[in-house]
Design an enzyme around this catalytic site. Structure first.
Site, short mmCIF file in Angstrom:
data_model
loop_
_atom_site.label_atom_id
_atom_site.label_comp_id
_atom_site.label_asym_id
_atom_site.label_seq_id
_atom_site.Cartn_x
_atom_site.Cartn_y
_atom_site.Cartn_z
N ASP A 156 0.86 -1.19 0.00
CA ASP A 156 0.00 0.00 0.00
C ASP A 156 0.89 1.23 0.00
O ASP A 156 1.66 1.47 0.93
CB ASP A 156 -0.92 -0.04 1.23
CG ASP A 156 -2.00 1.01 1.18
OD1 ASP A 156 -1.85 2.02 0.47
OD2 ASP A 156 -3.02 0.82 1.89
N ASP A 175 -3.14 7.42 -3.34
CA ASP A 175 -3.12 6.30 -2.39
C ASP A 175 -3.56 5.06 -3.16
O ASP A 175 -4.68 5.05 -3.71
CB ASP A 175 -4.08 6.65 -1.24
CG ASP A 175 -4.05 5.65 -0.10
OD1 ASP A 175 -3.28 4.68 -0.15
OD2 ASP A 175 -4.84 5.85 0.86
N HIS A 227 -11.52 6.54 2.01
CA HIS A 227 -11.50 7.83 2.71
C HIS A 227 -11.24 8.95 1.73
O HIS A 227 -10.56 8.77 0.72
CB HIS A 227 -10.38 7.81 3.76
CG HIS A 227 -9.09 7.29 3.19
ND1 HIS A 227 -8.18 8.11 2.57
CD2 HIS A 227 -8.61 6.02 3.05
CE1 HIS A 227 -7.18 7.36 2.10
NE2 HIS A 227 -7.41 6.09 2.37
N HIS A 243 -6.89 11.30 5.59
CA HIS A 243 -8.18 10.77 6.03
C HIS A 243 -9.16 11.90 6.26
O HIS A 243 -9.20 12.49 7.33
CB HIS A 243 -8.02 9.91 7.29
CG HIS A 243 -7.34 8.61 7.02
ND1 HIS A 243 -6.11 8.27 7.54
CD2 HIS A 243 -7.70 7.55 6.25
CE1 HIS A 243 -5.76 7.07 7.10
NE2 HIS A 243 -6.70 6.61 6.31
N GLU A 291 -10.95 1.35 -1.11
CA GLU A 291 -10.04 0.25 -0.78
C GLU A 291 -10.75 -0.94 -0.15
O GLU A 291 -10.76 -1.11 1.05
CB GLU A 291 -8.87 0.72 0.10
CG GLU A 291 -9.21 1.54 1.31
CD GLU A 291 -7.94 1.98 2.05
OE1 GLU A 291 -7.04 1.13 2.25
OE2 GLU A 291 -7.84 3.14 2.42
N GLU A 311 -6.63 -0.95 -3.99
CA GLU A 311 -7.00 0.45 -3.75
C GLU A 311 -6.61 1.34 -4.92
O GLU A 311 -5.53 1.19 -5.50
CB GLU A 311 -6.28 0.94 -2.48
CG GLU A 311 -6.56 2.40 -2.14
CD GLU A 311 -5.95 2.83 -0.81
OE1 GLU A 311 -4.93 2.25 -0.39
OE2 GLU A 311 -6.51 3.77 -0.19
MN MN Z 1 -3.60 2.99 0.99
MN MN Z 2 -6.16 4.49 1.80
#
Ligand code: MN
Ligand code: MN
Length: 295
Positions: free
Chosen positions: A89, A100, A159, A167, A192, A280
């Site tokens: 990640d 992300d 998020h 976030h 995700e 994700e």
């Molecule tokens: Mn991530």
């Molecule tokens: Mn994330």
């Protein structure tokens, strides 16, 4: 009313996304049985710097029942083992605009589990457009995972993203949800899905390698002051214990946590012996769909 990102921030989101996508692919190819975890983590993190970007958070590498928030420690001894289900990640930022993105690498025989989170992500992205709710995305994610015989992880979510902030609202559930947030053009968020062979809920492990400064207050302890100095360039984004080379970082971290200045991110795990997969992407909602910045 959501602000639509201006051209400069759209450019940064999109560049960060492209770079994250390339590095995630390169990084995935390094995850092979017998390779050392610390070496791989450091080399992937270095790729981000070499591209002139920053890490939005330490590279997360989480194994098997661990769903998220693990990274190598400074004295990391683990190697990749046959059978491991490895979540990679990556968070890349350009001028604070974050991409992300995550994939799961299967070092065993878990193709359907990996497909479950991947299909859930693809389906959720397909239905993103203004007027759809976060609950609609959750329903699609839950369905794709359950038809393959697995549990969506209900207490982890996608998020919103904002400058230097990983976030923010809206949160994007991995299960069906009544109501939720109505998506609007210009929203930037990560989706995700996590699929699990376990309970579908994660809890905190004792292992903690990732931290984040959440408040600014005066501190007296010299090692704590030094630590805050060394993470000032994070702009409030998370950092790894591994990145602090002071020698007194553990005392400093304990003090800063007790003063409410730093928070910790314990490794989040489903039940022992279970396997969790994750995929994700980061998206920006457009008038009739979305741009996947990390595609
Ligand atoms: Mn991530
Ligand atoms: Mn994330």
């Amino acid at each position: 009313m959501t602000m639509i990102p201006d051209d400069d921030s759209l450019f940064c989101y999109s560049e960060a996304g492209k770079i994250a996508s390339v590095i995630l692919k390169k990084g995935s190819s390094l995850i092979e049985i017998g390779n050392r975890v610390l070496e791989i983590v450091e080399s992937i993190e270095q790729m981000v710097e070499e591209q002139g970007c920053g890490l939005a958070f330490p590279l997360n590498l989480s194994f098997n029942e661990d769903a998220a928030h693990d990274t190598a420690s400074a004295d990391e001894q683990r190697v990749f083992l046959e059978g491991d289900v490895v979540k990679l990640d990556l968070g890349v930022h350009l001028e604070g605009y974050i991409a992300d993105t995550a994939v799961t690498i299967d070092l065993g025989d878990n193709a359907l589990l990996i497909e479950a989170s991947k299909a859930a992500l693809t389906k959720a992205i397909e239905i993103v457009r203004p007027g759809v709710t976060s609950g609609d995305l959750g329903r699609a994610i839950q369905h794709e995972i359950q038809v393959r015989g697995y549990h969506p992880v209900s207490n982890l979510t996608g998020h919103g993203l904002a400058r230097y902030s990983i976030h923010t609202p809206p949160s994007i559930p991995n299960i069906s949800f009544q109501g939720g947030v109505v998506l609007e053009e210009g929203m930037v968020f990560a989706i995700e899905p996590f699929a699990s062979t376990g309970s579908g809920r994660v809890s905190e492990k004792n292992r903690i390698e990732i931290f984040q400064q959440t408040a600014v207050k005066p501190v007296r302890l010299p090692s704590a002051r030094k630590l805050l100095e060394s993470v000032r360039n994070r702009h409030g984004m998370p950092f790894a214990r591994r990145w602090i080379t002071d020698g007194k970082q553990d005392i400093a971290l304990a003090s800063l946590i007790s003063q409410g200045i730093v928070r910790s991110y314990p490794v989040l795990s489903d039940v022992p012996g279970s396997l969790v997969s994750q995929h994700e992407h980061t998206v920006i909602v457009t008038s009739d769909g979305c741009i996947v910045t990390t595609a």
